[in-house]
Write an enzyme that holds these catalytic residues in place. Structure first.
Site, short mmCIF file in Angstrom:
data_model
loop_
_atom_site.label_atom_id
_atom_site.label_comp_id
_atom_site.label_asym_id
_atom_site.label_seq_id
_atom_site.Cartn_x
_atom_site.Cartn_y
_atom_site.Cartn_z
N HIS A 159 0.85 -1.19 0.00
CA HIS A 159 0.00 0.00 0.00
C HIS A 159 0.88 1.24 0.00
CE1 HIS A 159 -3.76 -2.21 1.71
NE2 HIS A 159 -3.33 -2.70 0.56
N CYS A 181 -5.93 1.00 5.67
CA CYS A 181 -6.53 -0.28 6.09
C CYS A 181 -6.02 -0.61 7.50
CB CYS A 181 -6.14 -1.38 5.11
SG CYS A 181 -4.39 -1.88 5.21
N GLU A 205 0.97 4.00 1.81
CA GLU A 205 1.50 4.47 3.09
C GLU A 205 2.61 3.54 3.59
OE1 GLU A 205 -2.66 2.86 4.15
OE2 GLU A 205 -1.46 3.23 2.37
#
Length: 139
Positions: A70, A98, A72
């Site tokens: 992801h 998430c 981040e």
């Protein structure tokens, strides 16, 4: 007045994260992230496969491959590989984190998350709120 100025910066950083996300090879969703500390961008990331892997994020059934990182996580890992620290930083991200990435955000010492789109599963945001991370939703 300070709040207005901060929102102006927040929107600019989010726009930059959105542009950065367009570099992603993922077809289903393009997500961008910036980590800002002391008004300096210390890291950036977008969702994609790990270094050395083919830049194809989806399998033949159009599902995201399990090993896609992801945005981040990519940004936090870049900081981990540098001499910088995320302690006290703000994460700007186009899609709210998430639950897995929320653990990384908290553990990295990021104190604020600014996001533009809420992810369908809000458990990551609930975790960050419980951990004392400031959350700002700027659609």
């Amino acid at each position: 007045m300070v709040q207005k100025k901060q929102e102006k910066y927040d929107r600019a950083y989010l726009e930059m994260a959105k542009i950065w996300g367009q570099l992603s090879y993922c077809k289903r969703k393009k997500v961008g992230a910036l980590i800002v500390k002391d008004r300096m961008i210390i890291s950036d990331g977008y969702n994609g496969t790990p270094s050395g892997f083919e830049n194809i994020c989806e399998d033949e059934d159009n599902y995201t491959k399990w090993y896609v990182l992801h945005a981040e996580a990519n940004a936090i890992l870049k900081v981990a590989a540098s001499t910088q620290s995320c302690k006290g930083a703000t994460l700007y991200i186009t899609l709210s984190p998430c639950k897995e990435c929320s653990k990384l955000i908290h553990q990295a010492g990021i104190v604020r998350v600014v996001y533009s789109i809420a992810y369908k599963d809000s458990s990551g945001l609930k975790f960050l709120k419980k951990a004392g991370v400031v959350l700002d939703h700027l659609p």
